[in-house]
Scaffold this motif. Structure first.
Motif, PDB file in Angstrom:
ATOM      1  N   VAL A 115      24.919   7.278  24.801  1.00  0.00           N
ATOM      2  CA  VAL A 115      25.561   8.487  24.278  1.00  0.00           C
ATOM      3  C   VAL A 115      26.098   9.299  25.454  1.00  0.00           C
ATOM      4  CG1 VAL A 115      25.250  10.582  22.920  1.00  0.00           C
ATOM      5  CG2 VAL A 115      24.002   8.506  22.306  1.00  0.00           C
ATOM      6  N   ASP A 116      27.317   9.777  25.329  1.00  0.00           N
ATOM      7  CA  ASP A 116      27.964  10.496  26.429  1.00  0.00           C
ATOM      8  C   ASP A 116      27.158  11.722  26.870  1.00  0.00           C
ATOM      9  OD1 ASP A 116      30.100   8.695  26.222  1.00  0.00           O
ATOM     10  OD2 ASP A 116      31.192   9.994  24.837  1.00  0.00           O
ATOM     11  N   LEU A 117      26.741  12.523  25.890  1.00  0.00           N
ATOM     12  CA  LEU A 117      26.018  13.762  26.185  1.00  0.00           C
ATOM     13  C   LEU A 117      25.065  14.042  25.032  1.00  0.00           C
ATOM     14  CD1 LEU A 117      25.628  16.432  27.862  1.00  0.00           C
ATOM     15  CD2 LEU A 117      27.459  17.418  26.440  1.00  0.00           C
ATOM     16  N   VAL A 118      23.789  14.230  25.357  1.00  0.00           N
ATOM     17  CA  VAL A 118      22.790  14.620  24.363  1.00  0.00           C
ATOM     18  C   VAL A 118      22.292  16.019  24.710  1.00  0.00           C
ATOM     19  CG1 VAL A 118      20.435  14.211  23.551  1.00  0.00           C
ATOM     20  CG2 VAL A 118      22.049  12.319  23.676  1.00  0.00           C
ATOM     21  N   GLN A 119      22.221  16.872  23.686  1.00  0.00           N
ATOM     22  CA  GLN A 119      21.765  18.244  23.882  1.00  0.00           C
ATOM     23  C   GLN A 119      20.522  18.510  23.049  1.00  0.00           C
ATOM     24  OE1 GLN A 119      25.800  20.634  23.480  1.00  0.00           O
ATOM     25  NE2 GLN A 119      25.858  18.696  22.379  1.00  0.00           N
ATOM     26  N   LEU A 120      19.536  19.157  23.632  1.00  0.00           N
ATOM     27  CA  LEU A 120      18.419  19.644  22.834  1.00  0.00           C
ATOM     28  C   LEU A 120      18.960  20.713  21.902  1.00  0.00           C
ATOM     29  CD1 LEU A 120      15.538  19.913  25.470  1.00  0.00           C
ATOM     30  CD2 LEU A 120      16.139  17.990  23.977  1.00  0.00           C
ATOM     31  N   HIS A 121      18.581  20.634  20.634  1.00  0.00           N
ATOM     32  CA  HIS A 121      19.226  21.412  19.582  1.00  0.00           C
ATOM     33  C   HIS A 121      18.445  22.690  19.292  1.00  0.00           C
ATOM     34  CE1 HIS A 121      21.611  21.041  15.541  1.00  0.00           C
ATOM     35  NE2 HIS A 121      21.820  22.189  16.152  1.00  0.00           N
ATOM     36  N   CYS A 122      18.660  23.691  20.139  1.00  0.00           N
ATOM     37  CA  CYS A 122      18.021  25.004  19.960  1.00  0.00           C
ATOM     38  C   CYS A 122      16.517  24.867  19.720  1.00  0.00           C
ATOM     39  CB  CYS A 122      18.677  25.777  18.830  1.00  0.00           C
ATOM     40  SG  CYS A 122      20.436  26.084  19.100  1.00  0.00           S
ATOM     41  N   PRO A 123      15.797  24.252  20.662  1.00  0.00           N
ATOM     42  CA  PRO A 123      14.355  24.051  20.487  1.00  0.00           C
ATOM     43  C   PRO A 123      13.586  25.353  20.671  1.00  0.00           C
ATOM     44  CG  PRO A 123      15.002  23.416  22.697  1.00  0.00           C
ATOM     45  CD  PRO A 123      16.278  23.762  21.966  1.00  0.00           C
ATOM     46  N   PRO A 124      12.264  25.340  20.449  1.00  0.00           N
ATOM     47  CA  PRO A 124      11.448  26.517  20.741  1.00  0.00           C
ATOM     48  C   PRO A 124      11.631  26.945  22.203  1.00  0.00           C
ATOM     49  CG  PRO A 124      10.186  24.901  19.508  1.00  0.00           C
ATOM     50  CD  PRO A 124      11.471  24.235  19.875  1.00  0.00           C
ATOM     51  N   THR A 125      11.561  28.234  22.432  1.00  0.00           N
ATOM     52  CA  THR A 125      11.873  28.767  23.760  1.00  0.00           C
ATOM     53  C   THR A 125      11.054  28.112  24.869  1.00  0.00           C
ATOM     54  OG1 THR A 125      12.542  30.883  22.810  1.00  0.00           O
ATOM     55  CG2 THR A 125      11.951  30.884  25.135  1.00  0.00           C
ATOM     56  N   ALA A 126       9.791  27.797  24.602  1.00  0.00           N
ATOM     57  CA  ALA A 126       8.937  27.221  25.643  1.00  0.00           C
ATOM     58  C   ALA A 126       9.453  25.879  26.143  1.00  0.00           C
ATOM     59  CB  ALA A 126       7.512  27.063  25.110  1.00  0.00           C
ATOM     60  N   GLU A 143      17.240   5.032  31.721  1.00  0.00           N
ATOM     61  CA  GLU A 143      17.246   3.911  30.780  1.00  0.00           C
ATOM     62  C   GLU A 143      18.632   3.641  30.201  1.00  0.00           C
ATOM     63  OE1 GLU A 143      12.626   4.437  29.169  1.00  0.00           O
ATOM     64  OE2 GLU A 143      14.292   5.166  27.950  1.00  0.00           O
ATOM     65  N   GLU A 144      19.612   4.455  30.597  1.00  0.00           N
ATOM     66  CA  GLU A 144      21.005   4.330  30.153  1.00  0.00           C
ATOM     67  C   GLU A 144      21.146   4.511  28.646  1.00  0.00           C
ATOM     68  OE1 GLU A 144      22.657   0.737  31.754  1.00  0.00           O
ATOM     69  OE2 GLU A 144      22.585   1.494  33.809  1.00  0.00           O
ATOM     70  N   ARG A 145      20.230   5.257  28.077  1.00  0.00           N
ATOM     71  CA  ARG A 145      20.372   5.653  26.682  1.00  0.00           C
ATOM     72  C   ARG A 145      21.381   6.791  26.557  1.00  0.00           C
ATOM     73  NH1 ARG A 145      16.294   5.075  22.977  1.00  0.00           N
ATOM     74  NH2 ARG A 145      14.648   3.559  23.456  1.00  0.00           N
ATOM     75  N   ILE A 146      21.400   7.643  27.560  1.00  0.00           N
ATOM     76  CA  ILE A 146      22.312   8.778  27.581  1.00  0.00           C
ATOM     77  C   ILE A 146      22.940   8.856  28.966  1.00  0.00           C
ATOM     78  CG2 ILE A 146      21.041  10.071  25.828  1.00  0.00           C
ATOM     79  CD1 ILE A 146      19.803  11.768  27.993  1.00  0.00           C
ATOM     80  N   ALA A 147      24.185   9.324  29.021  1.00  0.00           N
ATOM     81  CA  ALA A 147      24.846   9.470  30.316  1.00  0.00           C
ATOM     82  C   ALA A 147      24.510  10.798  30.967  1.00  0.00           C
ATOM     83  CB  ALA A 147      26.354   9.336  30.140  1.00  0.00           C
ATOM     84  N   SER A 148      24.385  11.858  30.146  1.00  0.00           N
ATOM     85  CA  SER A 148      24.083  13.201  30.636  1.00  0.00           C
ATOM     86  C   SER A 148      23.339  13.949  29.551  1.00  0.00           C
ATOM     87  CB  SER A 148      25.372  13.965  30.979  1.00  0.00           C
ATOM     88  OG  SER A 148      26.131  13.309  31.971  1.00  0.00           O
ATOM     89  N   TYR A 149      22.695  15.043  29.946  1.00  0.00           N
ATOM     90  CA  TYR A 149      22.021  15.869  28.943  1.00  0.00           C
ATOM     91  C   TYR A 149      22.260  17.353  29.200  1.00  0.00           C
ATOM     92  CZ  TYR A 149      18.141  16.364  32.377  1.00  0.00           C
ATOM     93  OH  TYR A 149      17.375  16.618  33.494  1.00  0.00           O
ATOM     94  N   GLY A 150      22.161  18.085  28.109  1.00  0.00           N
ATOM     95  CA  GLY A 150      22.318  19.533  28.153  1.00  0.00           C
ATOM     96  C   GLY A 150      21.447  20.166  27.101  1.00  0.00           C
ATOM     97  N   VAL A 151      21.699  21.439  26.863  1.00  0.00           N
ATOM     98  CA  VAL A 151      20.926  22.165  25.861  1.00  0.00           C
ATOM     99  C   VAL A 151      21.872  23.016  25.021  1.00  0.00           C
ATOM    100  CG1 VAL A 151      18.766  22.255  27.172  1.00  0.00           C
ATOM    101  CG2 VAL A 151      20.471  24.059  27.494  1.00  0.00           C
ATOM    102  N   SER A 152      21.476  23.224  23.796  1.00  0.00           N
ATOM    103  CA  SER A 152      22.098  24.218  22.939  1.00  0.00           C
ATOM    104  C   SER A 152      21.079  25.341  22.777  1.00  0.00           C
ATOM    105  CB  SER A 152      22.446  23.596  21.582  1.00  0.00           C
ATOM    106  OG  SER A 152      23.138  24.517  20.776  1.00  0.00           O
ATOM    107  N   VAL A 153      21.501  26.571  23.000  1.00  0.00           N
ATOM    108  CA  VAL A 153      20.547  27.680  23.072  1.00  0.00           C
ATOM    109  C   VAL A 153      20.901  28.763  22.067  1.00  0.00           C
ATOM    110  CG1 VAL A 153      20.183  27.216  25.531  1.00  0.00           C
ATOM    111  CG2 VAL A 153      21.804  28.996  24.841  1.00  0.00           C
ATOM    112  N   GLU A 154      19.902  29.589  21.788  1.00  0.00           N
ATOM    113  CA  GLU A 154      20.107  30.766  20.942  1.00  0.00           C
ATOM    114  C   GLU A 154      20.259  32.041  21.761  1.00  0.00           C
ATOM    115  OE1 GLU A 154      20.763  30.613  17.959  1.00  0.00           O
ATOM    116  OE2 GLU A 154      19.577  29.157  16.841  1.00  0.00           O
ATOM    117  N   THR A 155      19.588  32.120  22.912  1.00  0.00           N
ATOM    118  CA  THR A 155      19.562  33.373  23.657  1.00  0.00           C
ATOM    119  C   THR A 155      20.100  33.193  25.071  1.00  0.00           C
ATOM    120  OG1 THR A 155      17.359  33.131  24.650  1.00  0.00           O
ATOM    121  CG2 THR A 155      17.450  33.972  22.381  1.00  0.00           C
ATOM    122  N   VAL A 156      20.508  34.306  25.641  1.00  0.00           N
ATOM    123  CA  VAL A 156      20.987  34.316  27.015  1.00  0.00           C
ATOM    124  C   VAL A 156      19.882  33.894  27.978  1.00  0.00           C
ATOM    125  CG1 VAL A 156      21.675  35.907  28.863  1.00  0.00           C
ATOM    126  CG2 VAL A 156      22.855  35.961  26.649  1.00  0.00           C
TER     127      VAL A 156
END
Length: 329
Positions: A115-126, A143-156
């Protein structure tokens, strides 16, 4: 279509991307033919970034993108998906084993090995502060499951916590004319770190089209029935957490500014052009329910706005919305 670097992914993407929550049919029914037409039209209009998630239509959005990619094998696109919302939202659920399970499902849906980019989907703040989580994500890259990762957030604050991590490629956050706090506090830090910014909910769930009224109704299965008064704010993100009545008044004000600045553009296009004018935003991801909307959104990249318009939109925010919104996230 203009392109910009997508943070630490090493990729360039269109400044207007496509959010595909609608294609999961969580915003009212979108049939398969319509969904594929949206993808066709967006790509033909220069869009090269598709954003989805494993929970959009319980995988339907991913599956449709996977089918579209099979039918367009030479299309040069970047697909970002998200994971983490299929389980109870507790930090303990975010483990390497869970990531592998979720990723297996997304890879099947999308029809890819990596997958080109996987993002954690607004997980708990911790989760944003967990070394083990980032170690697990690094393992997924190895493991070459993902090429890069990021996050999706709710707060600054969540965004700033994630940006401090060395391998975070992107941060996805709400930015629009009604949600301007990230412009002050997140964009400069992301630029310094080389992290890409994906601006979601760019039209405040449609408020910034200026097509809604107090009498507007939505289908029973449409997400816009939720959080109409803004009391839950980030929970659901509908209308950017703005009270609906307040949002209608602010949208009318923005539309007046837009019609003076860009008389040939729609209010929605002006709102997207306003975002594109912020060069530290890598890509903006409006959704589209039909081909006409997809084409109109992409065309917003052709418009430029003045410093006076940016200042006027900031004044609107400061006077009408800032007190209700700025301190809450």
């Amino acid at each position: 279509m203009k392109t910009r670097a997508l943070g630490r992914t090493g990729r360039k993407v269109s400044v207007i991307g496509l959010g595909t929550w609608q294609l999961g049919a969580d915003w009212g029914n979108v049939n398969e033919a319509e969904a594929l037409s949206v993808l066709d039209t967006a790509y033909a209009s220069g869009v090269t970034f598709f954003d989805t998630a494993d929970v959009y239509g319980d995988g339907r959005s991913e599956e449709l993108i996977g089918r579209w990619r099979r039918e367009n094998p030479n299309a040069e696109i970047t697909v970002a998906t998200k994971m983490g919302r299929r389980v109870e939202q507790v930090p303990e659920a975010y483990t390497l084993d869970a990531f592998r399970t979720w990723n297996d499902r997304s890879r099947r849906n999308l029809g890819v090995d990596t997958v080109d980019l996987v993002q954690l989907h607004c997980p708990p703040t911790a989760v944003y502060s967990s070394d083990a989580v980032y170690d697990a994500l690094d393992t997924m890259v190895q493991e070459e499951r993902i090429a890069s990762y990021g996050v999706s957030v709710e707060t600054v604050d969540e965004a700033l916590t994630a940006i401090a991590r060395p391998h975070i490629a992107t941060v996805q956050i709400i930015i629009n004319a009604f949600r301007q706090k990230p412009i002050e506090q997140v964009l400069p830090v992301a630029r310094e770190a080389g992290v890409g910014i994906i601006a979601r909910v760019p039209l405040a769930s449609g408020l910034l089209t200026n097509r809604y009224t107090r009498q507007t109704t939505f289908a029973a299965d449409d997400h816009r029935n939720y959080n109409r008064d803004g009391s839950a704010f980030d929970v659901g993100e509908t209308f950017s957490g703005v009270d609906y009545g307040m949002g209608l008044e602010a949208a009318a004000h923005f539309a007046r500014l837009a019609s003076t600045e860009l008389p040939d553009a729609s209010t929605a296009q002006a709102a997207l052009a306003w975002l594109v004018a912020h060069e530290d935003i890598s890509t903006v991801i409006p959704g589209a329910r039909n081909a006409e909307q997809a084409r109109g959104n992409a065309e917003a990249a052709n418009y430029s706005v003045s410093a006076d318009f940016l200042a006027a939109a900031r004044e609107l925010y400061d006077v009408e919305l800032r007190g209700q919104i700025h301190p809450r996230w």
